[in-house]
Structures are given as structure tokens and as C-alpha cells.
Design a protein around this motif. Structure first.
Motif, PDB file in Angstrom:
ATOM      1  N   PRO A   1       0.646  -1.260  -0.045  1.00  0.00           N
ATOM      2  CA  PRO A   1      -0.120  -0.237  -0.067  1.00  0.00           C
ATOM      3  C   PRO A   1       0.856   1.250   0.120  1.00  0.00           C
ATOM      4  CG  PRO A   1      -0.799  -1.621   1.604  1.00  0.00           C
ATOM      5  CD  PRO A   1       0.548  -1.996   1.173  1.00  0.00           C
ATOM      6  N   LEU A   2       0.340   2.401  -0.745  1.00  0.00           N
ATOM      7  CA  LEU A   2       1.011   3.494  -0.718  1.00  0.00           C
ATOM      8  C   LEU A   2       0.482   4.505   0.488  1.00  0.00           C
ATOM      9  CD1 LEU A   2       0.751   4.305  -4.689  1.00  0.00           C
ATOM     10  CD2 LEU A   2       2.700   3.110  -3.199  1.00  0.00           C
ATOM     11  N   GLN A   3       1.557   5.359   0.941  1.00  0.00           N
ATOM     12  CA  GLN A   3       1.122   6.111   1.778  1.00  0.00           C
ATOM     13  C   GLN A   3       0.189   7.142   1.380  1.00  0.00           C
ATOM     14  OE1 GLN A   3       4.848   7.732   3.720  1.00  0.00           O
ATOM     15  NE2 GLN A   3       5.277   5.374   4.642  1.00  0.00           N
ATOM     16  N   LEU A   4       0.524   7.682   0.247  1.00  0.00           N
ATOM     17  CA  LEU A   4      -0.345   8.841  -0.314  1.00  0.00           C
ATOM     18  C   LEU A   4      -0.959   8.414  -1.756  1.00  0.00           C
ATOM     19  CD1 LEU A   4       1.958  11.744   0.190  1.00  0.00           C
ATOM     20  CD2 LEU A   4      -0.072  11.476   1.579  1.00  0.00           C
ATOM     21  N   LEU A   5      -2.281   8.632  -1.949  1.00  0.00           N
ATOM     22  CA  LEU A   5      -2.961   8.229  -2.846  1.00  0.00           C
ATOM     23  C   LEU A   5      -2.826   6.706  -3.410  1.00  0.00           C
ATOM     24  CD1 LEU A   5      -1.980  11.280  -5.212  1.00  0.00           C
ATOM     25  CD2 LEU A   5      -4.116  10.923  -4.026  1.00  0.00           C
ATOM     26  N   ASP A   6      -3.363   5.916  -2.535  1.00  0.00           N
ATOM     27  CA  ASP A   6      -3.168   4.678  -2.653  1.00  0.00           C
ATOM     28  C   ASP A   6      -4.414   4.046  -3.454  1.00  0.00           C
ATOM     29  OD1 ASP A   6      -2.306   1.739  -2.171  1.00  0.00           O
ATOM     30  OD2 ASP A   6      -4.178   1.729  -1.359  1.00  0.00           O
TER      31      ASP A   6
END
Length: 658
Positions: A34-39
Motif C-alpha cells: 500500500p502507498l502512503q499517499l493516493l493509494d
């Protein structure tokens, strides 16, 4: 049912093994974390590399089937049609998967869920039109759709060749995506990845096609088909291995970085590549000639199945690598110099005398072109000499020198400095269009190929048949005509520098490669029309060849003078914005470049004129010797007829006087 099961076995084994590896690679390497921003969510994070894997496998089925059909099968027969059917199905899957990749890439960048709103559609449209990634996948999807129709419709030699070229070209936009388009060594990374993708597609797709056509080909014919594929696969293996090594070096930078998730996936791919090479060498050396026997055939197809598994492992690892962050940051820094902004690399040091021999900026495409050009030419010479045929040593020497000069121009100091110095760019241009073709034409490669490559008698086409076909096509008759070759040679000089084609070659690496290919070919055709040894449909008489050279020399000199007299700069926003503190000023450097075009560029033209004069003299000598031999055999019939006419006139005058 058994035939259909045999056909589907290879693709199914490949797909399953690749899918397993890509999922394991994403989980272990963090490519789907998972991405920290704009997942974008798990569907996109896991789905994007999987659908990209489908694109790669479908591309292999499309390109590999076409290449094997062109070089190993006979048009009009069932195996050939089956190969085109496989290419058509692969192209359809390629199209759908490319469209899905474009959509998932958009969702990944936007970090939002799909929506039926007008705003979402507008954003998607802008992504496909206004961004590099969007345009690349849009072009790939359109190309796939066109290829789906074409591969279904064509069945002839020429049409299949054109479709095969288009299919290979459709893979090029893919090379600009992923990590390659963001890295500091952008050009070499993109070139290495493009070569890697195309060669891997030929290798993998060709092997799959062997499995697909196996039920419709008898054992005796399969020996010849597998042998031909083996030669293609060997070339593809070399390209894949070298380009993959270069691409990995750009991302890894240090052996210590192999102990990272990215490095581990890379090692998996390397091990699979080595295993495939060993398997290929084993059945190439021992089993192909024994395929007619049932025992050897079982072992062979077992090894092919194992090789397909390893190909699936390598394909899955490659798809996971594309989503796994490299162990070091190879992207361009936020604070960049003008040279980095324009070229993607730092400004090189001042060009001194020693750097003319030590500075290198390798272009992998031309390294392969030169390497294979040297190998196949020397192999042809060796084959001629082994059977007792003579091949002049000067032709070999000039061919070797011309290719080494091409390597120096495309990967040496000229390539390293031509983006920063217009004069160096012009030096490279003059060598590409005049000096190098002069050497290559003298090597007579078509004549060597016609004599050295074995002729096929079974209706298929190999290298010899395709070369001779190309020489005798109507297109060849047009482009080798002296008038066309001369106009193309001198006309493209003016068109290139006085239009945006010059800017395209500076800003786009594909434009740069097009420039090299164009000037090399235009120069080759011009020299071939004047002094070529290889056959062409028409050549001018020697006096007109010299007149053509004089006209070309005048236009060439006028071009150089026009540059020297120019008060404005070519691509001023490029050469004038590099921030270069050494060497001449940009305008002075452009003046020097015009002088190069005027003076240095005339040297090969002068050599051409001398060569034409020598050939003219030798042609007269040969004609005289032929006439002398005819006189020795049958007497001087022309002189006897002339004397007889004089005698008849004398007898008539004597009769009248009486």
C-alpha cells in the motif's frame, strides 16, 4: 481434442508459471505494498503488474509467431496459417491487455476508484492525450487493434513481413514506461529495455509456436523448422543477455545492491535466463538432428516444456521488477543543471585531444548492429574460403573498418558530445552519410550473402532469399535509382536541418536513432548508385556519374557556406542553453560546424570521384581486352566489313569512270 490440448499446453504452462512468480515477487519485493499517499487500492496494486504480464506474453506470441513464420515456414501451408492465427489471437489479447494497462496505470497515478462521472472521463482523456505514459499506452492499444485485423487478414510473404515489422515496432512505446523513463541514464535504459523486450518476444513466442504447430507438422519437417528457430533463438538469447545486463547495471549500480528485494528478483531472472541458455544449447547440439526418432523427440519436447517453465519464471520476475523500486535512486535530482534538464545527463568535461580516444557514450543498438555485422560478414568470408572460393581481402578490410568507424561515431566521443557541440554533431553527420557508406559499399555485403548463405529448396525463405527478394523489389528499383538516391542524399540534408526534424533528433532518443539510420541509408544508397559492386537495376554511364558528383559537391558546399553565413542559431533553445563554460560559444561552434560540412565533408566526395574515374578507366580496359580476345578468336570482323565497304565503293567508282 488431443491436438487442441497439445496446442494449449505450452501457453497454459507459461501463463501459470509466470503468474505464480509475479505474485510471489510482488509479495516479497513490496511491489504491491500500500502507498502512503493516493493509494489506488489492492485491485490496482496487484492487477497492474498482472495485466502488464499478460501484455508481455501476448506480445511474445504475436511477434515470435510472425518471425518464425517468415524465416522457418512456407507461405500457403497449414503451419504458416496456424502461425498467423496464433499471432492474430495474441494481438487481440495484446490489445485488450494494453487498454487495461492504460486504465490501471491511470488509476495508479490518480489514486482514485473508477467512476462514471464526467470529471473522471475528462481526467482519463487528458491522461491518454497529455501525458507520456498515457500516449504510450494509447498508441500501443491502437497498434494492437490494427495488428489484430492485419494478422487475421494477411497470408502472403510480403504482407506478413510488413505486419511483422509493425508488430516489433508496436513494442517500442512500452520501453519508455516503468523505471526507464524516469532514470538519469534515460537513453541507454530505454534502448536496452526496447532491445530486451523485442528479443525476448521473438525467443519466447517462437518457442510457443513450435509447441502450437507440432500436431500439424511431421517429424522430418519439424527437424528443419526447429533448426531454423534455434538459430533465431541464439541471436535473441545474446541480445536478451547483453541488454538485460546493461539494463540491470543502470538500476543496480553496485553488486552490493543485489542483496535487496529488487536484486533478489533480478537474480531469479538471471538464473532462469542461464537455465534457458543451457537447455537451448543442449538440444541444439544433441537432439535437433535426432527428432525423427520417437525417443529423442520425447526428450526434446520434455526439455522444451522445462524451458517454457523457466521462461514463465523469467517473465513473472520481469513483471514484478517493473513494480519494485530499485535499491538506489537513479532518478534525476530535483535541482538540475540546464544540461541535465535538456539531455538527462550531466555536462561532460571539456573535449580535449585525449578524450577523442577515451570518451565513450555507448549506444547499445549500434553495438549490436556492428557486432552482428562483423560476425556474419566474417563468417560468410570463412565459409567461402573453406569451400575454395576467393573473396578479395580489401573488401573485408573496408567492411570491418566501416563498421568500427560506425561504432566510434555512435558510441564514442562524437555521441558523447554531439548534444552539446553543433560542430561535433556535424562531424558525426558527415561520417555517417559519406565516409562510413564509402567503406560499407566497398565491402559488397549483398554479393557476399548471395554466395555464402545456403540456398533453401523447400519453399521457405531464409536470409539469402529475403535479401535477394529485397534487392529485386520495385521499391528497391526506385530507391537505388541514381536520380532518387542523389535527391534523397542532398535534399534530406537541407530538409533535416531547416525543419523541426533536427529538434526531434535532439529532444527524442527515437528521433536520434531515426537520424542515424536515415543518413546512413541515404549515404549508402548514393554511394551504391555510383561505385557499388552489389547489383542494382540501373546505373548511370560513367560521364554522368561524374557530373552527378560535381552537382552534389556544389550543393553540399553551398549547404556548409549557408550555415557559416547564418546569423541565427539552429535550435538556439538547445545549444544556447546548455550552460557550457568551455569551448567556443554556441554561434562560433555553429560556424565551425558549417566549415566541417563544407570542407571535411568534401573529402569522401573527392574519394568517390577518384574511384569513379578509376572504375571508368578499368571498364574501358576490360572492354578493350574483350575486343582483343574476340579479334583473336574470330578476326576483326568490324575492320574487315569496313574494308569491304571501301572496296565496294572503289569498284563502283571505277565502273562509273569507264
Amino acid at each position: 481434442m488431443e491436438s487442441r490440448a497439445q496446442r494449449l499446453a505450452g501457453p497454459a504452462i507459461l501463463a501459470v508459471s509466470a503468474l505464480i512468480v509475479v505474485l510471489i515477487g510482488l509479495a516479497a519485493g513490496g511491489g504491491a505494498a500500500p502507498l502512503q499517499l493516493l493509494d489506488p487500492g489492492p485491485l490496482v496494486r496487484w492487477g497492474l503488474p498482472v495485466i502488464k504480464l499478460v501484455v508481455n506474453l501476448a506480445a511474445a506470441g504475436m511477434v515470435g509467431s510472425l518471425v518464425v513464420a517468415l524465416f522457418a515456414l512456407r507461405a500457403g501451408e497449414r503451419p504458416f496459417d496456424t502461425a498467423l492465427d496464433a499471432a492474430s489471437i495474441s494481438a487481440a489479447i495484446f490489445t485488450v491487455a494494453s487498454a487495461g494497462t492504460a486504465f490501471f496505470t491511470f488509476l495508479n497515478l490518480l489514486g482514485a476508484a473508477p467512476s462514471a462521472s464526467a470529471e473522471f472521463g475528462q481526467q482519463l482523456g487528458r491522461f491518454l492525450v497529455d501525458t507520456e505514459a498515457g500516449r504510450a499506452w494509447l498508441l500501443t492499444t491502437i497498434a494492437g487493434a490494427v495488428l489484430t485485423v492485419l494478422t487475421f487478414a494477411v497470408r502472403g510473404w510480403t504482407s506478413t513481413l510488413i505486419v511483422g515489422i509493425l508488430a516489433a515496432a508496436s513494442l517500442i512505446p512500452m520501453a519508455t514506461q516503468g523505471h526507464s523513463g524516469e532514470e538519469a541514464n534515460h537513453n541507454i535504459a530505454v534502448t536496452a529495455l526496447a532491445l530486451h523486450i523485442v528479443a525476448a518476444a521473438v525467443w519466447l513466442g517462437g518457442l510457443l509456436l513450435l509447441v502450437i504447430i507440432r500436431p500439424v507438422v511431421d517429424r522430418a519437417e519439424m527437424v528443419a523448422i526447429v533448426s531454423r528457430y534455434s538459430s533465431i533463438a541464439l541471436v535473441a538469447f545474446i541480445v536478451v543477455a547483453v541488454s538485460g545486463t546493461v539494463r540491470a547495471a543502470v538500476a543496480i549500480l553496485s553488486p552490493a545492491n543485489l542483496f535487496s528485494p529488487y536484486g533478489a528478483l533480478l537474480l531469479v531472472k538471471v538464473v532462469a535466463l542461464i537455465a534457458m541458455g543451457i537447455l537451448g544449447a543442449s538440444y541444439r547440439g544433441r537432439l535437433i538432428s535426432k527428432l525423427a526418432s520417437s525417443g529423442a523427440a520425447r526428450v526434446f519436447w520434455l526439455l522444451v516444456t522445462v524451458e517454457i517453465v523457466f521462461m514463465g519464471i523469467a517473465s513473472g520476475a520481469a513483471a514484478a521488477l517493473a513494480r519494485t523500486p530499485p535499491p538506489v535512486d537513479t532518478t534525476l535530482p530535483e535541482q538540475q543543471t540546464p544540461a541535465q534538464i535538456l539531455t538527462g545527463t550531466v555536462l561532460p568535461p571539456e573535449l580535449t585531444i585525449d578524450r577523442w580516444f577515451t570518451m565513450w557514450d555507448v549506444d547499445l543498438l549500434w553495438v549490436f548492429a556492428v557486432g552482428f555485422g562483423l560476425f556474419f560478414y566474417l563468417a560468410g568470408v570463412r565459409r567461402l574460403r573453406k569451400r575454395g572460393d576467393r573473396w578479395p581481402i580489401y573488401r573485408t578490410a573496408l567492411w570491418v573498418f566501416g563498421l568500427l568507424l560506425l561504432l566510434w561515431v555512435t558510441s564514442g566521443p562524437i555521441n558523447a558530445y554531439q548534444d552539446y557541440l553543433f560542430s561535433l554533431h556535424m562531424v558525426g553527420h558527415m561520417l555517417l552519410s559519406m565516409a562510413i557508406p564509402l567503406c560499407l559499399v566497398a565491402g559488397a555485403p549483398v554479393t557476399l550473402a548471395a554466395r555464402a548463405i545456403r540456398k533453401r529448396d523447400d519453399g521457405s525463405r531464409g536470409g539469402r532469399e529475403w535479401i535477394l527478394w529485397a534487392v529485386h523489389t520495385p521499391f528497391s528499383r526506385v530507391v537505388t535509382h541514381p536520380a532518387f538516391a542523389s535527391i534523397m542524399f542532398i535534399g534530406s540534408l537541407w530538409v533535416f536541418y531547416y525543419t523541426d526534424l533536427f529538434r526531434w533528433s535532439l529532444y527524442d532518443h527515437i528521433g536520434h536513432e531515426w537520424m542515424v539510420v536515415h543518413f546512413l541509408i541515404s549515404g549508402y544508397l548514393f554511394v551504391l548508385s555510383l561505385i557499388g559492386i552489389d547489383p542494382v537495376p540501373y546505373r548511370l554511364p560513367y560521364p554522368f556519374r561524374l557530373l552527378t558528383l560535381i552537382a552534389v559537391m556544389a550543393m553540399h558546399a553551398f549547404f556548409g557556406i549557408a550555415i557559416m553565413m547564418s546569423s541565427g542559431m539552429f535550435a538556439a533553445e538547445w545549444f544556447g542553453s546548455m550552460g557550457r563554460t568551455w569551448g567556443p560559444t554556441p554561434l562560433e561552434d555553429q560556424y565551425i560546424g558549417g566549415g566541417v560540412a563544407w570542407s571535411v565533408g568534401e573529402i569522401p566526395t573527392l574519394i568517390l570521384a577518384i574511384t569513379v574515374a578509376i572504375q571508368w578507366s578499368r571498364s574501358d580496359d576490360r572492354m578493350q581486352r574483350r575486343r582483343d580476345r574476340q579479334v583473336d578468336r574470330a578476326g576483326d570482323t568490324e575492320l574487315e566489313e569496313y574494308n569491304e565497304r571501301l572496296a565496294a565503293l572503289a569498284r563502283r567508282d571505277a565502273a562509273r569512270s569507264r
